[in-house]
Scaffold this motif. Sequence first.
Motif, PDB file in Angstrom:
ATOM      1  N   PRO A  51     -15.738   5.095  15.441  1.00 61.01           N
ATOM      2  CA  PRO A  51     -15.052   4.162  16.340  1.00 61.01           C
ATOM      3  C   PRO A  51     -15.308   4.440  17.812  1.00 61.01           C
ATOM      4  N   GLY A  52     -14.994   3.428  18.607  1.00 58.31           N
ATOM      5  CA  GLY A  52     -15.189   3.560  20.052  1.00 58.31           C
ATOM      6  C   GLY A  52     -14.811   2.283  20.776  1.00 58.31           C
ATOM      7  N   ALA A  53     -15.576   1.943  21.795  1.00 58.69           N
ATOM      8  CA  ALA A  53     -15.252   0.820  22.675  1.00 58.69           C
ATOM      9  C   ALA A  53     -15.234  -0.512  21.935  1.00 58.69           C
ATOM     10  N   SER A  54     -14.337  -1.419  22.385  1.00 56.81           N
ATOM     11  CA  SER A  54     -14.242  -2.775  21.855  1.00 56.81           C
ATOM     12  C   SER A  54     -13.775  -3.684  22.981  1.00 56.81           C
ATOM     13  N   ALA A  55     -14.535  -4.745  23.251  1.00 52.13           N
ATOM     14  CA  ALA A  55     -14.152  -5.673  24.314  1.00 52.13           C
ATOM     15  C   ALA A  55     -12.818  -6.343  24.004  1.00 52.13           C
ATOM     16  N   VAL A  56     -12.566  -6.604  22.727  1.00 54.35           N
ATOM     17  CA  VAL A  56     -11.318  -7.264  22.331  1.00 54.35           C
ATOM     18  C   VAL A  56     -10.113  -6.415  22.720  1.00 54.35           C
ATOM     19  N   LEU A  57     -10.108  -5.144  22.329  1.00 54.97           N
ATOM     20  CA  LEU A  57      -8.963  -4.272  22.618  1.00 54.97           C
ATOM     21  C   LEU A  57      -8.890  -3.902  24.096  1.00 54.97           C
ATOM     22  N   THR A  58     -10.054  -3.712  24.722  1.00 56.95           N
ATOM     23  CA  THR A  58     -10.062  -3.385  26.153  1.00 56.95           C
ATOM     24  C   THR A  58      -9.425  -4.499  26.961  1.00 56.95           C
ATOM     25  N   ALA A  59      -9.757  -5.752  26.627  1.00 58.93           N
ATOM     26  CA  ALA A  59      -9.169  -6.892  27.333  1.00 58.93           C
ATOM     27  C   ALA A  59      -7.686  -7.027  27.023  1.00 58.93           C
ATOM     28  N   LEU A  60      -7.330  -6.800  25.780  1.00 63.02           N
ATOM     29  CA  LEU A  60      -5.941  -6.978  25.358  1.00 63.02           C
ATOM     30  C   LEU A  60      -4.990  -6.049  26.103  1.00 63.02           C
ATOM     31  N   VAL A  61      -5.392  -4.817  26.335  1.00 61.48           N
ATOM     32  CA  VAL A  61      -4.468  -3.856  26.937  1.00 61.48           C
ATOM     33  C   VAL A  61      -4.316  -4.043  28.444  1.00 61.48           C
ATOM     34  N   VAL A  62      -5.202  -4.822  29.075  1.00 59.40           N
ATOM     35  CA  VAL A  62      -5.058  -5.050  30.525  1.00 59.40           C
ATOM     36  C   VAL A  62      -4.621  -6.471  30.843  1.00 59.40           C
ATOM     37  N   ALA A  63      -4.448  -7.314  29.820  1.00 56.25           N
ATOM     38  CA  ALA A  63      -4.129  -8.721  30.064  1.00 56.25           C
ATOM     39  C   ALA A  63      -2.672  -8.939  30.473  1.00 56.25           C
ATOM     40  N   GLY A  64      -1.790  -8.035  30.057  1.00 56.58           N
ATOM     41  CA  GLY A  64      -0.380  -8.238  30.340  1.00 56.58           C
ATOM     42  C   GLY A  64       0.277  -9.226  29.400  1.00 56.58           C
ATOM     43  N   LEU A  65      -0.327  -9.451  28.240  1.00 56.10           N
ATOM     44  CA  LEU A  65       0.207 -10.369  27.234  1.00 56.10           C
ATOM     45  C   LEU A  65       0.684  -9.569  26.023  1.00 56.10           C
TER      46      LEU A  65
END
Length: 309
Positions: A141-155
């Motif tokens: 496992p490692g980087a994922s654009a989906v999770l990276t975006a999710l944790v900074v979106a504020g949603l």
Amino acid sequence: MSEHQKPLDLPAAGGAATFTAFGLRAEAVKLGPGLHVVATPIGNLADISLRALSTLAAADAVIAEDTRVTKVLLAHYGIATPLVAYHEHNAAVMRPHLIARLANGAALALVSDAGTPLISDPGYKLVAEALSEGLPVTSVPGASAVLTALVVAGLPTDRFFFEGFLPPKSAARRQRIAALAAIPGTLVFFESPQRVAETLKDLAELLGPREAALARELTKVFETVRRGELPELAATFAAEPPPKGEIVLLVGPPSEGALKIDAEELDRRIAKALETLSVKEAATVIAAETGQPRRKVYARAVELSARNR
């Protein structure tokens, strides 16, 4: 073994497999046979684990979506493992060769151009076939654009639905958005810079003033995250040139509980939705938007549609 299953004649890396990290040369841990699904950075080359580096170095070959992209990563860490191209245009031809090689005891590392493989790339069929043949499949496992975006979106992050790319044509895209409207979680999309303004417009018209975020160039020098309600973001991006780079769109879930709206307002919303959507799609969208029972909204949409014929 049939002619179509003849294993690939791949060069073997001579001597002990090594990689370079923090300016130091390290020897890779010996890798067991099987398919090793390895996450790679989505932008910043430092976002890779030591286990991933060791796996890439020790593998008999690295299966890459675009060998030119992966070559940059391997060169950065001093890894000399041979590369094999596997993408949507050659997957059907290459898959039997790769399965045959795995069956013969090879250790192969599967990567995508960036992030975690199998997310919007052709690796899924290779993994599925390997498993169906009883071959080992391991995740690194490692980087994922989906999770990276999710944790900074504020949603909300307790529940989310990853859709990938929406259809490029507006009519099909709007139908798909309508089908997603009632999902009680944050929606996550990939989108191209050229279509993002049109997609935001369709999302705003169909989903209303939901909170949303657009994340661009995550982990890179020009990373930006723009947050706001869908109509606001749609207006902003309609007035600007197309943004550059990789884009993740996130849309918050529908509001909980029914809105306090009277019958006249409900009719207005349904009539507006029926201008561009079928009765079924309009009912789904308005029920999700207002929290009203879908059966009730659908019945009223049928009445209004029949009245306007």
